[in-house]
Design an enzyme around this catalytic site. Structure first.
Site, PDB file in Angstrom:
ATOM      1  N   ASP A 255     -35.279  -7.672   5.081  1.00  0.00           N
ATOM      2  CA  ASP A 255     -34.234  -8.363   4.317  1.00  0.00           C
ATOM      3  C   ASP A 255     -34.812  -9.656   3.751  1.00  0.00           C
ATOM      4  OD1 ASP A 255     -31.951  -9.768   3.457  1.00  0.00           O
ATOM      5  OD2 ASP A 255     -30.699  -8.742   4.929  1.00  0.00           O
TER       6      ASP A 255
ATOM      7  N   ASP B  21     -40.807  -6.313  -1.825  1.00  0.00           N
ATOM      8  CA  ASP B  21     -40.729  -6.176  -3.286  1.00  0.00           C
ATOM      9  C   ASP B  21     -40.210  -7.452  -3.935  1.00  0.00           C
ATOM     10  OD1 ASP B  21     -38.296  -5.653  -2.001  1.00  0.00           O
ATOM     11  OD2 ASP B  21     -37.516  -4.476  -3.668  1.00  0.00           O
TER      12      ASP B  21
ATOM     13  N   LYS C 215     -31.295 -16.733  -0.602  1.00  0.00           N
ATOM     14  CA  LYS C 215     -30.843 -18.120  -0.737  1.00  0.00           C
ATOM     15  C   LYS C 215     -31.647 -19.056   0.169  1.00  0.00           C
ATOM     16  CE  LYS C 215     -26.128 -16.770  -1.988  1.00  0.00           C
ATOM     17  NZ  LYS C 215     -24.694 -16.826  -1.630  1.00  0.00           N
TER      18      LYS C 215
ATOM     19  N   THR D 134     -40.730   5.813  -0.367  1.00  0.00           N
ATOM     20  CA  THR D 134     -39.333   6.091  -0.049  1.00  0.00           C
ATOM     21  C   THR D 134     -38.433   5.847  -1.261  1.00  0.00           C
ATOM     22  OG1 THR D 134     -38.913   3.829   0.673  1.00  0.00           O
ATOM     23  CG2 THR D 134     -39.710   5.378   2.334  1.00  0.00           C
ATOM     24  N   SER D 135     -37.178   6.287  -1.165  1.00  0.00           N
ATOM     25  CA  SER D 135     -36.219   6.045  -2.239  1.00  0.00           C
ATOM     26  C   SER D 135     -36.013   4.549  -2.439  1.00  0.00           C
ATOM     27  CB  SER D 135     -34.886   6.726  -1.925  1.00  0.00           C
ATOM     28  OG  SER D 135     -34.339   6.239  -0.712  1.00  0.00           O
ATOM     29  N   PHE D 136     -36.096   3.778  -1.349  1.00  0.00           N
ATOM     30  CA  PHE D 136     -35.939   2.330  -1.450  1.00  0.00           C
ATOM     31  C   PHE D 136     -37.046   1.727  -2.309  1.00  0.00           C
ATOM     32  CE2 PHE D 136     -36.623  -2.026  -0.185  1.00  0.00           C
ATOM     33  CZ  PHE D 136     -35.348  -2.541  -0.052  1.00  0.00           C
TER      34      PHE D 136
END
Length: 307
Positions: A166, A202, A170, A286-288
Site C-alpha cells: 500500500d 508502481d 498522503k 499479475t492483473s494488479f
C-alpha cells in the site's frame, strides 16, 4: 428478600505488548501495526475452501492482543511444517496468492510462506494451492512485523518478498508505509546472511522512499547500486513523462500535486542515484501489475542482499 450486591471485580490488567513487534506499525488500540484491516468475511467457494483446506495449509498461530497478532513465544518450524529441509521464501502481503503459488509451482524444491491479513485473499490462495496440487506453500494470517520479529527463527529465510505494498500517498500517512527503518531491521533479523530482500512498487514516491530507507540500512547492500541512473532510470522517465499526474485515467485537480508523488511532479530533473533492479523474472505478471502498465505507470524493482 433482596440480594446483596456483588463487589465490583477489578479490571483485568492490560496484556503486555511484545517489544519490537507491534510498536511502530499501524494501530492495535492506539499501538501501531503494519496494515489496514480490510474485510474478513468469507462467502461461497472462499468459505468452502477455508473450511476444507485451512487445517492443512494455514499455519495455526497462537494469538496475542489481536486476531492477527502472533504470540511472542510461538516459533514457526519450517522443517517440521513442510516435512523437509529446504530454502524458505516468505512473501509479505501475498494478496490473492498469484505470485507465491506461481513461484511454488516453478520451484518445487523451495518452500513458501504467504503472509497476509486479508482473509478472502488467503482463502483464494488456498483454492490455488489445492487446485494446483501444491505441497510447498503455507499461509498465515498475521501482522508482518511480528512474523519477522519473533515467529520466524533468526536467519531462517532465504528470500523475503514485498510486492506492491500500500503506497499511502498522503504525506501524513507516510508513517504507515510498511517499509521503514524498523521493518528493515526485522527483515535483516529473519534473513540468512546472503539472503535476498526483493521489493516492487508502481509508484515513484514510494520507490524513492524505499531506496532512502534501505540506503540507511547497514545490514543490507543494494545488488544494483548505481545502476539504471540518468536517462535510463525509470524515475527520470516518470518525471519526464508526467505519467503520474494522471491517476487511473483521471487528471489531477488543477493546483494539486499528483496523488502518487505529492510534491514531486513531472520534469523534476534527472535521477543520478539509480540503484534500480531489473524486473524480477520470478514474479508472475499479475492483473494488479497489468493494471499499472495499462495506466502507463512504470514498475520500480529493488533488490538487496543481507550482509
Amino acid at each position: 428478600m433482596s440480594e446483596t450486591p456483588e463487589s465490583p471485580q477489578p479490571a483485568p490488567s492490560p496484556r503486555p505488548v511484545t517489544p519490537g513487534s507491534q510498536a511502530s506499525f499501524g494501530t492495535y488500540g492506539g499501538r501501531p501495526v503494519s496494515f489496514v484491516r480490510r474485510g474478513t468475511r468469507l462467502q461461497g467457494r472462499r468459505q468452502a475452501a477455508w473450511d476444507e483446506h485451512s487445517d492443512r495449509w494455514a499455519v495455526d498461530v497462537p494469538r496475542h492482543v489481536a486476531n492477527t497478532s502472533v504470540h511472542p513465544e510461538y516459533v514457526f518450524d519450517a522443517e517440521e511444517e513442510f516435512g523437509r529441509k529446504a530454502p524458505l521464501i516468505v512473501e509479505i502481503g501475498s494478496g490473492l496468492g498469484d505470485a507465491v503459488c506461481h513461484a511454488a509451482e516453478q520451484n518445487p524444491d523451495t518452500d513458501f510462506l504467504a503472509v497476509e491479513v486479508y482473509t478472502p485473499g488467503l482463502a483464494n490462495t488456498l483454492i490455488k494451492i489445492n487446485s494446483r496440487g501444491l505441497t510447498n506453500v503455507r499461509v498465515v494470517e498475521a501482522n508482518a512485523p511480528e512474523v519477522l520479529a519473533s515467529m520466524l527463527p533468526a536467519s531462517s529465510v532465504t528470500e523475503l518478498w514485498v510486492f506492491f505494498p500500500d503506497p499511502w500517498h498522503k504525506s501524513r500517512h507516510h508513517k504507515r508505509r510498511l517499509i521503514q527503518p524498523a521493518f528493515a531491521e526485522l527483515a535483516a533479523r529473519a534473513l540468512k546472511p546472503g539472503g535476498i530482500f526483493r521489493i516492487a512498487t508502481d509508484w515513484s514516491n514510494y520507490a524513492v522512499h524505499v531506496r532512502e530507507v534501505m540506503a540507511g540500512a547497514t545490514d543490507f547492500e543494494n545488488l544494483h547500486e548505481g545502476e539504471r541512473s540518468g536517462p535510463d532510470s525509470p524515475l527520470t522517465q516518470v518525471w519526464e513523462s508526467g505519467v503520474e499526474s494522471v491517476v487511473g485515467g483521471a487528471p489531477v485537480k488543477e493546483g494539486r500535486a499528483p496523488v502518487s508523488t505529492e510534491h514531486t511532479g513531472p520534469n523534476e530533473g534527472v535521477d543520478d542515484v539509480g540503484g534500480w533492479a531489473p524486473r524480477f523474472d520470478g514474479r508472475i505478471l499479475t492483473s494488479f501489475e497489468n493494471k499499472a502498465h495499462e495506466a502507463g505507470r512504470l514498475i520500480f524493482d529493488l533488490s538487496y542482499r543481507r550482509r
